[in-house]
Design a protein around this motif. Structure first.
Motif, PDB file in Angstrom:
ATOM      1  N   ALA A 189      79.579  98.296  62.509  1.00  0.00           N
ATOM      2  CA  ALA A 189      79.106  97.744  63.782  1.00  0.00           C
ATOM      3  C   ALA A 189      78.584  96.321  63.591  1.00  0.00           C
ATOM      4  O   ALA A 189      78.870  95.433  64.400  1.00  0.00           O
ATOM      5  N   ILE A 190      77.843  96.087  62.520  1.00  0.00           N
ATOM      6  CA  ILE A 190      77.342  94.741  62.226  1.00  0.00           C
ATOM      7  C   ILE A 190      78.508  93.793  61.976  1.00  0.00           C
ATOM      8  O   ILE A 190      78.524  92.669  62.484  1.00  0.00           O
ATOM      9  N   LEU A 191      79.487  94.240  61.219  1.00  0.00           N
ATOM     10  CA  LEU A 191      80.659  93.419  60.926  1.00  0.00           C
ATOM     11  C   LEU A 191      81.397  93.048  62.205  1.00  0.00           C
ATOM     12  O   LEU A 191      81.764  91.886  62.417  1.00  0.00           O
ATOM     13  N   SER A 199      80.915  87.194  67.216  1.00  0.00           N
ATOM     14  CA  SER A 199      80.096  85.979  67.306  1.00  0.00           C
ATOM     15  C   SER A 199      80.775  84.774  66.684  1.00  0.00           C
ATOM     16  O   SER A 199      80.206  83.685  66.655  1.00  0.00           O
ATOM     17  N   GLY A 200      81.961  84.973  66.135  1.00  0.00           N
ATOM     18  CA  GLY A 200      82.704  83.864  65.568  1.00  0.00           C
ATOM     19  C   GLY A 200      82.619  83.759  64.059  1.00  0.00           C
ATOM     20  O   GLY A 200      83.131  82.808  63.478  1.00  0.00           O
ATOM     21  N   LEU A 201      81.965  84.711  63.426  1.00  0.00           N
ATOM     22  CA  LEU A 201      81.881  84.690  61.972  1.00  0.00           C
ATOM     23  C   LEU A 201      83.122  85.329  61.371  1.00  0.00           C
ATOM     24  O   LEU A 201      83.869  86.036  62.046  1.00  0.00           O
ATOM     25  N   LYS A 202      83.317  85.107  60.097  1.00  0.00           N
ATOM     26  CA  LYS A 202      84.463  85.688  59.405  1.00  0.00           C
ATOM     27  C   LYS A 202      84.240  87.172  59.170  1.00  0.00           C
ATOM     28  O   LYS A 202      83.136  87.666  59.259  1.00  0.00           O
ATOM     29  N   GLY A 203      85.332  87.874  58.854  1.00  0.00           N
ATOM     30  CA  GLY A 203      85.203  89.285  58.534  1.00  0.00           C
ATOM     31  C   GLY A 203      86.353  90.138  59.017  1.00  0.00           C
ATOM     32  O   GLY A 203      86.465  91.298  58.643  1.00  0.00           O
ATOM     33  N   PHE A 226      92.786  91.419  66.817  1.00  0.00           N
ATOM     34  CA  PHE A 226      92.310  90.044  66.815  1.00  0.00           C
ATOM     35  C   PHE A 226      92.106  89.523  68.239  1.00  0.00           C
ATOM     36  O   PHE A 226      91.082  88.905  68.540  1.00  0.00           O
ATOM     37  N   THR A 227      93.067  89.780  69.116  1.00  0.00           N
ATOM     38  CA  THR A 227      92.969  89.248  70.480  1.00  0.00           C
ATOM     39  C   THR A 227      91.963  89.995  71.347  1.00  0.00           C
ATOM     40  O   THR A 227      91.498  89.453  72.345  1.00  0.00           O
ATOM     41  N   ASN A 228      91.628  91.230  70.978  1.00  0.00           N
ATOM     42  CA  ASN A 228      90.711  92.035  71.787  1.00  0.00           C
ATOM     43  C   ASN A 228      89.360  92.277  71.134  1.00  0.00           C
ATOM     44  O   ASN A 228      88.560  93.057  71.664  1.00  0.00           O
ATOM     45  N   ILE A 229      89.069  91.626  70.027  1.00  0.00           N
ATOM     46  CA  ILE A 229      87.841  91.917  69.277  1.00  0.00           C
ATOM     47  C   ILE A 229      86.587  91.736  70.132  1.00  0.00           C
ATOM     48  O   ILE A 229      85.619  92.474  69.980  1.00  0.00           O
ATOM     49  N   LYS A 230      86.606  90.788  71.049  1.00  0.00           N
ATOM     50  CA  LYS A 230      85.419  90.550  71.898  1.00  0.00           C
ATOM     51  C   LYS A 230      85.146  91.724  72.842  1.00  0.00           C
ATOM     52  O   LYS A 230      84.017  91.914  73.280  1.00  0.00           O
ATOM     53  N   ASN A 231      86.164  92.507  73.156  1.00  0.00           N
ATOM     54  CA  ASN A 231      86.019  93.622  74.094  1.00  0.00           C
ATOM     55  C   ASN A 231      85.711  94.955  73.427  1.00  0.00           C
ATOM     56  O   ASN A 231      85.498  95.944  74.112  1.00  0.00           O
ATOM     57  N   ILE A 232      85.697  94.984  72.109  1.00  0.00           N
ATOM     58  CA  ILE A 232      85.501  96.239  71.390  1.00  0.00           C
ATOM     59  C   ILE A 232      84.020  96.559  71.328  1.00  0.00           C
ATOM     60  O   ILE A 232      83.190  95.692  71.028  1.00  0.00           O
ATOM     61  N   ASP A 233      83.696  97.810  71.614  1.00  0.00           N
ATOM     62  CA  ASP A 233      82.316  98.281  71.541  1.00  0.00           C
ATOM     63  C   ASP A 233      81.979  98.533  70.078  1.00  0.00           C
ATOM     64  O   ASP A 233      82.486  99.472  69.462  1.00  0.00           O
ATOM     65  N   ALA A 234      81.112  97.698  69.520  1.00  0.00           N
ATOM     66  CA  ALA A 234      80.766  97.789  68.105  1.00  0.00           C
ATOM     67  C   ALA A 234      80.026  99.071  67.764  1.00  0.00           C
ATOM     68  O   ALA A 234      79.965  99.467  66.601  1.00  0.00           O
TER      69      ALA A 234
END
Length: 100
Positions: free
Chosen positions: A14-16, A22-26, A64-72
């Protein structure tokens, strides 16, 4: 003890995911963690390594394209398996329609 270990792994994932959002690598760490699962699923469905490789790539492009929409807070594996299943169904339907 096993439950605590699973909870720690879920929290780390979840942190990853939040860091990636947030724009960090991982993202590469998630790909390394799940690429074999996605590939084997696709290989089982298609029976061809080249098709399984293409579908695996497709799934991770969607990640990659949907990472912002994924519930961590939810396990990523569920999202990946759903996307993998749908990608394989769509692929097999395209193959079926091309033969007709």
């Amino acid at each position: 003890m096993q439950e605590n270990k699973l909870t720690i792994v879920a929290q780390e994932e979840a942190i990853l995911i939040r860091n990636i959002q947030s724009g960090l690598k991982g993202l590469d760490l998630l790909i390394i963690k799940y690429q074999d699962l996605v590939y084997r699923y696709s290989l089982t469905c298609t029976g061809k390594t080249s098709d399984a490789e293409d579908l695996t790539q497709e799934v991770f492009i969607k990640l990659f394209t949907n990472i912002k929409n994924i519930d961590a807070e939810k396990p990523l594996v569920h999202w990946l398996l759903k996307v993998t299943k749908n990608a394989n169904i769509n692929f097999l339907n395209r193959i079926k329609n091309e033969k007709n």
